[in-house]
Design a protein around this motif. Structure first.
Motif, PDB file in Angstrom:
ATOM      1  N   UNK A 127     -74.774  32.064 -23.218  1.00 50.44           N
ATOM      2  CA  UNK A 127     -74.473  33.459 -23.535  1.00 50.44           C
ATOM      3  C   UNK A 127     -75.639  34.136 -24.256  1.00 50.44           C
ATOM      4  N   UNK A 128     -76.131  33.531 -25.327  1.00 45.73           N
ATOM      5  CA  UNK A 128     -77.163  34.190 -26.127  1.00 45.73           C
ATOM      6  C   UNK A 128     -78.531  34.191 -25.462  1.00 45.73           C
ATOM      7  N   UNK A 129     -78.813  33.147 -24.661  1.00 51.19           N
ATOM      8  CA  UNK A 129     -80.139  33.084 -24.046  1.00 51.19           C
ATOM      9  C   UNK A 129     -80.202  33.873 -22.732  1.00 51.19           C
ATOM     10  N   UNK A 130     -79.073  33.929 -21.994  1.00 55.45           N
ATOM     11  CA  UNK A 130     -79.099  34.536 -20.662  1.00 55.45           C
ATOM     12  C   UNK A 130     -78.029  35.613 -20.437  1.00 55.45           C
ATOM     13  N   UNK A 131     -76.757  35.218 -20.515  1.00 56.52           N
ATOM     14  CA  UNK A 131     -75.696  36.091 -20.014  1.00 56.52           C
ATOM     15  C   UNK A 131     -75.642  37.428 -20.751  1.00 56.52           C
ATOM     16  N   UNK A 132     -75.679  37.388 -22.077  1.00 53.74           N
ATOM     17  CA  UNK A 132     -75.608  38.637 -22.836  1.00 53.74           C
ATOM     18  C   UNK A 132     -76.820  39.517 -22.536  1.00 53.74           C
ATOM     19  N   UNK A 133     -77.917  38.874 -22.108  1.00 51.48           N
ATOM     20  CA  UNK A 133     -79.147  39.610 -21.832  1.00 51.48           C
ATOM     21  C   UNK A 133     -79.219  40.078 -20.384  1.00 51.48           C
ATOM     22  N   UNK A 134     -78.050  40.056 -19.705  1.00 52.35           N
ATOM     23  CA  UNK A 134     -77.977  40.678 -18.392  1.00 52.35           C
ATOM     24  C   UNK A 134     -78.681  39.891 -17.285  1.00 52.35           C
ATOM     25  N   UNK A 149     -82.355  21.970 -20.169  1.00 51.55           N
ATOM     26  CA  UNK A 149     -80.936  21.931 -20.515  1.00 51.55           C
ATOM     27  C   UNK A 149     -80.634  20.698 -21.359  1.00 51.55           C
ATOM     28  N   UNK A 150     -79.584  20.799 -22.170  1.00 54.13           N
ATOM     29  CA  UNK A 150     -79.156  19.651 -22.959  1.00 54.13           C
ATOM     30  C   UNK A 150     -78.250  18.801 -22.067  1.00 54.13           C
ATOM     31  N   UNK A 151     -78.624  17.539 -21.862  1.00 52.36           N
ATOM     32  CA  UNK A 151     -77.926  16.707 -20.872  1.00 52.36           C
ATOM     33  C   UNK A 151     -76.422  16.606 -21.162  1.00 52.36           C
ATOM     34  N   UNK A 152     -76.061  16.553 -22.441  1.00 50.51           N
ATOM     35  CA  UNK A 152     -74.669  16.345 -22.835  1.00 50.51           C
ATOM     36  C   UNK A 152     -73.786  17.540 -22.497  1.00 50.51           C
ATOM     37  N   UNK A 153     -74.384  18.753 -22.483  1.00 47.85           N
ATOM     38  CA  UNK A 153     -73.575  19.947 -22.300  1.00 47.85           C
ATOM     39  C   UNK A 153     -74.381  20.998 -21.536  1.00 47.85           C
ATOM     40  N   UNK A 154     -74.015  21.260 -20.291  1.00 45.63           N
ATOM     41  CA  UNK A 154     -74.813  22.186 -19.463  1.00 45.63           C
ATOM     42  C   UNK A 154     -74.792  23.622 -19.993  1.00 45.63           C
ATOM     43  N   UNK A 155     -73.929  23.919 -20.962  1.00 46.02           N
ATOM     44  CA  UNK A 155     -73.925  25.260 -21.541  1.00 46.02           C
ATOM     45  C   UNK A 155     -75.039  25.425 -22.586  1.00 46.02           C
ATOM     46  N   UNK A 156     -75.635  24.303 -22.997  1.00 47.83           N
ATOM     47  CA  UNK A 156     -76.669  24.376 -24.020  1.00 47.83           C
ATOM     48  C   UNK A 156     -78.055  24.180 -23.418  1.00 47.83           C
TER      49      UNK A 156
END
Ligand code: PHE
Length: 334
Positions: A127-134, A149-156
């Protein structure tokens, strides 16, 4: 028996005396080895009577020596291994890293016109790195090619720019906002003399009523003239970023080879310094700011590239190797 008594009553703290005692009893030509020699010569039936007390004597003597040594111990070994009267070796004075020198100078220039400094996490969520930035869902910057990407969590992921900090600022503060976000960023790129997978950015954000592109241009001109010298010319070229509309690249003119400036030895004309633009209304809305009431501008620059230009450094990798021969050259640079 007599020997055992002598051993048991022996008590010394002086290292040399203890050693003398050890040699007398346990040394190769000492009393105990001599008794063992006699013991070996005895006929079989007498061995049993003599063997046991002899072993006891040997053990008691060894234990005594260990005990006395341990008690006299520490001080003794210091004396043996260290010369406390020797003068100490030189401890070199450190110096600021060229990336920090440049980063601090950039921060100071913007602080003078009312920007504050904001920081955020290096491990960010989508969200903060990509989505919120359109960033559109299929934007190539989200690709495995560019992002760690952080291997443990693809959202990070490791943040790819400090625009993520500006999203956090907009979410948490009410306009007017005037902030710069310095920090480390990460991109999954091949390392070469021109690019590295880790570098530093300083990004800026200004949100208020009626902020215009002219405000952006004037602020960047002020920065360029403070940093590169007061006659510096800038130009803005149209560009594209998902989070700004319109977007531009700012170049500074730093002279041609025959127009040498006091701190630039080989100008190549226009140098690309940063990306910038008017914050896209979608981004303002994503962060809870009413885009009908407020507008803003943003910009972002890479610190290493500017440091390389400032100090005539030809290979970005020098900035990450921490070779003292390189770093020591910046001792006098404030
Ligand atoms: N975030 C952009 C980058 O990483 C820089 C930028 C910031 C461009 C703000 C426009 C506005 O390259």
């Amino acid at each position: 028996k007599g020997y055992l008594q002598e051993v048991e009553s022996f008590n010394e703290s002086d290292g040399a005396k203890i050693e003398e005692f050890r040699i007398k009893f346990l040394g190769r030509k000492g009393l105990i080895p001599a008794l063992f020699d006699e013991f070996k010569a005895l006929p079989g039936d007498q061995k049993r009577n003599v063997g046991k007390p002899l072993n006891e004597l040997k053990q008691a003597t060894s234990a005594k020596v260990e005990e006395l040594k341990a008690n006299s111990g520490a001080g003794e070994s210091v004396k043996m291994h260290y010369d406390l009267s020797r003068p100490g070796g030189e401890i070199g004075l450190g110096s600021r890293h060229p990336v920090n020198l440049v980063k601090n100078e950039i921060i100071q220039i913007f602080e003078r016109i009312g920007f504050n400094v904001s920081e955020g996490p290096e491990v960010e969520d989508d969200w903060h790195n990509f989505t919120a930035l359109n960033f559109p869902e299929e934007h190539p910057a989200r690709d495995m090619q560019d992002t760690f990407f952080v291997a443990r969590n693809p959202d990070w992921a490791l943040r790819t720019h400090t625009s993520s900090v500006q999203v956090r600022t907009m979410e948490n503060q009410k306009p007017p906002i005037r902030t710069i976000s310095p920090g480390r960023v990460f991109r999954n790129e091949a390392i070469s003399s021109r690019s590295h997978c880790i570098f530093h950015q300083v990004e800026g954000l200004y949100i208020d009523k009626n902020v215009s592109f002219a405000d952006l241009k004037q602020t960047l001109l002020y920065f360029a003239q403070e940093f590169f010298g007061k006659d510096t010319k800038i130009r803005l070229r149209p560009s594209y970023f998902p989070f700004t509309e319109p977007s531009a690249e700012m170049d500074v003119y730093w002279g041609l080879e025959n127009e040498v400036d006091y701190r630039m030895t080989k100008g190549t004309g226009w140098l690309e310094v940063m990306g910038c633009g008017m914050v896209d209304p979608n981004v303002l809305e994503n962060c809870g700011i009413d885009s009908k009431e407020y507008s803003g501008y943003a910009f972002g620059m890479g610190v290493e590239r500017i440091a390389m230009q400032r100090f005539q450094i030809s290979d970005i990798r020098l900035l990450f190797e921490n070779d003292q021969r390189f770093l020591e050259q910046f001792k006098s640079a404030l």
